[in-house]
Design a protein around this motif. Structure first.
Motif, PDB file in Angstrom:
ATOM      1  N   VAL A 348      31.538  50.471  36.686  1.00 18.01           N
ATOM      2  CA  VAL A 348      32.127  51.463  37.589  1.00 18.01           C
ATOM      3  C   VAL A 348      32.961  50.794  38.676  1.00 18.01           C
ATOM      4  CG1 VAL A 348      31.637  53.272  39.269  1.00 18.01           C
ATOM      5  CG2 VAL A 348      30.383  53.209  37.110  1.00 18.01           C
ATOM      6  N   ALA A 455      31.637  62.567  34.562  1.00 16.36           N
ATOM      7  CA  ALA A 455      32.491  61.986  35.604  1.00 16.36           C
ATOM      8  C   ALA A 455      33.042  63.049  36.546  1.00 16.36           C
ATOM      9  CB  ALA A 455      33.628  61.211  34.958  1.00 16.36           C
ATOM     10  N   SER A 461      32.444  59.094  40.958  1.00 14.84           N
ATOM     11  CA  SER A 461      32.805  58.552  39.642  1.00 14.84           C
ATOM     12  C   SER A 461      34.165  57.872  39.654  1.00 14.84           C
ATOM     13  CB  SER A 461      32.825  59.671  38.606  1.00 14.84           C
ATOM     14  OG  SER A 461      33.909  60.558  38.862  1.00 14.84           O
ATOM     15  N   ILE A 462      34.440  57.162  38.574  1.00 10.73           N
ATOM     16  CA  ILE A 462      35.750  56.541  38.384  1.00 10.73           C
ATOM     17  C   ILE A 462      36.827  57.609  38.355  1.00 10.73           C
ATOM     18  CG2 ILE A 462      37.144  55.089  36.849  1.00 10.73           C
ATOM     19  CD1 ILE A 462      34.424  53.988  35.757  1.00 10.73           C
TER      20      ILE A 462
END
Length: 565
Positions: A348, A455, A461-462
């Motif tokens: 991540v 996500a 999240s990314i």
């Protein structure tokens, strides 16, 4: 500064066969893309680049086109395409098509006619030659291995193919070929597409007379890239395409042009050249190869100072003179987080660091599907699970040379194009939500952990980090147009640079590894007034910016106002 919409946009690349399947046949399609447009709009992307969807037998996943003006039935119909284009435009996004002008499929009607006889009117649409000494006309080697020449028994001649034998190269010395291609490009523009990525465009011109390449090793075939890459006449042909077709539309263009440096790139993208808006450079893609000429499978460790040298060269040479197309992965490259980050322990944070790097460079950022959720290399254990023709050819060649299976698969796990071509991981359900049928290629086994649904729900999240980066780009012009200056060029762990536009300056600090290096702020940069724009770790505002101990794969971006000289 010369503002242009294509400089300010963010591009999202879709590999359609692997993006979203709407009908359960295991292959992605246009209706599947339509069903996910809101996801892309929410992410903030401006342009969708779709890999080839034209009619094709699929020997190279659509890069072997048999009809430029029709859609492959596995993807849908022209009506589906028109519907998709309307839906993209209705959301304020644009569409860039992937177009192959160097070669066609061997099943294209032009080639079917061309091989009928030596006096067929379409014969010179392709490059045919007699053999010599019982073999091919010259010693050039294909990108996919072996000779570039394929013998055709019917006419007792060879045709040239820089890629697979199912992809014969078009003859750009024939004015009739050029006219047909210009007509086709105009046909798509009239339909309303917003640009093109020109595949293998650097190869449309071959060395006059097709001579042998120098062959110090005495082998039958030689990587003769200098004989068919970036030759001078390419520029004349592109200028003609621009002047006769592209000029009349407000579009974006990017060319795939391997084997050149930034000064050569200006011959394609320099202001006033009337050729392309951008080119994809490949220098950083050879960082982990023993040499650019040895092939991508000869893998070595890469080092950060070399990455800085390459990227800084492109950033500084093109500034104010041309424009960069920035990317870290695509359909032909391994997943970025597996290649330049840590896809296990620090997946991540390292994916976020790489995203920061990409989006803070001067140039248009190109994201590849799944990059925004940190998708990783697949590393299938059996060669039976791979589909990529280049990978399969490499495996067969190495086995024939007696290379151990374990060694071959190790290289494939790192560099196979199928690493990027596994299905998009939408959720943790069966087949990652990509299809209700049997996927054309296996889904990466980590889809339960790595998927878009999770996500989107996770604010840390990314995906949301990418969303924030894109929003910052739209808010701050310095991110788009600021001049790049490298800091700490020889540091082996930290990549730091500034971007400056008028009285605004960015400071970007990136730790590319899993250790804890100390960043020391150069004396010429004052920490006063610095605002933290984004970081992939929680930050302590009381820290002294003059000396920072960075965490593994840490990324920080600061903005400040500076006094004008």
């Amino acid at each position: 500064m010369n503002p242009k919409w294509w400089k300010e946009c963010v591009v999202y690349q879709i590999y359609p066969i692997s993006f979203m399947d709407s009908n359960g046949d295991g292959r992605g399609d246009l209706r599947g893309i339509i069903s996910r447009l809101d996801y892309l709009k929410d992410l903030g992307v401006d342009v969708i680049w779709i890999c080839p969807i034209y009619k094709s037998p699929g020997h190279d996943n659509g890069y072997d086109i048999s009809d430029y003006c029709d859609i492959s039935k596995e993807f849908g119909t022209l009506d589906d395409f028109d519907h998709m284009l309307r839906e993209i435009h209705s959301r304020g996004m644009k569409l860039m098509m992937d177009l192959v002008l160097n070669h066609t499929s061997h099943q294209h009607p032009w080639f079917i006619e061309s091989r009928q006889s030596k006096d067929n009117p379409k014969r010179d649409f392709y490059i045919w030659r007699k053999g010599r000494n019982g073999g091919p006309p010259n010693n050039w080697e294909s990108y996919f291995g072996g000779s570039v020449w394929e013998y055709d028994e019917r006419t007792d001649e060879y045709y040239l193919h820089l890629y697979s034998r199912f992809q014969p190269d078009l003859n750009w010395e024939n004015p009739a070929v050029i006219d047909k291609l210009h007509e086709m490009v105009a046909w798509w523009l009239k339909k309303g597409v917003d640009g093109f990525r020109f595949d293998a465009i650097a190869h449309i011109v071959k060395a006059e007379g097709l001579p042998d390449a120098q062959n110090p090793n005495g082998t039958k075939t030689v990587r003769a890239y200098e004989m068919f890459s970036n030759l001078e006449h390419v520029h004349t042909l592109l200028q003609n395409l621009n002047d006769q077709v592209l000029y009349f539309y407000d579009i974006m263009t990017v060319g795939e042009t391997s084997g050149l440096g930034p000064e050569q790139a200006l011959e394609y993208v320099g202001d006033g050249r009337r050729e392309l808006n951008m080119t994809f450079q490949f220098e950083h893609m050879y960082l982990d190869a023993a040499s650019a000429g040895s092939g991508k499978w000869d893998i070595v460790s890469w080092n950060l100072p070399e990455l800085k040298k390459i990227m800084s060269g492109w950033q500084t040479v093109l500034h104010g003179r041309g424009w960069n197309a920035n990317y870290l992965c695509n359909h032909d490259q391994p997943r970025a987080v597996s290649r330049f980050g840590d896809d296990i322990r620090y997946r991540v944070v390292s994916a976020k660091m790489l995203a920061t790097f990409l989006h803070m460079l001067e140039g248009t950022p190109y994201m590849y599907q799944g990059e925004e959720i940190g998708m990783t290399n697949a590393a299938f254990q059996s060669i039976e699970d791979y589909r990529d023709v280049e990978t399969l050819n490499y495996y067969e060649e190495q086995r024939n040379n007696g290379v151990p299976e374990e060694e071959i698969m190790k290289a494939i796990h790192k560099k196979s194009r199928d690493n990027a071509r596994t299905p998009m991981q939408w959720d943790g359900g069966e087949n990652a939500g990509f299809t209700t049928g049997s996927p054309w290629i296996r889904v990466n086994s980590n889809y339960v952990e790595v998927n878009a649904s999770s996500a989107v729900k996770d604010p840390d999240s990314i995906y949301h980090y990418y969303k924030n980066l894109i929003a910052l780009r739209k808010k701050h012009q310095v991110i788009v147009y600021g001049e790049y200056k490298l800091l700490l060029p020889l540091h082996t762990e930290i990549y730091a640079f500034t971007r400056t536009l008028e009285d605004k300056q960015l400071l970007i600090i990136l730790n590319f590894f899993d250790r804890n290096p100390v960043f020391e702020l150069p004396q010429e940069i004052s920490p006063d007034g610095m605002e933290l724009l984004i970081s992939n770790y929680p930050q302590d505002k009381s820290e002294d910016l003059r000396q920072l101990t960075l965490r593994p794969y840490e990324a920080r971006v600061y903005l400040k106002t500076v006094a004008l000289a």
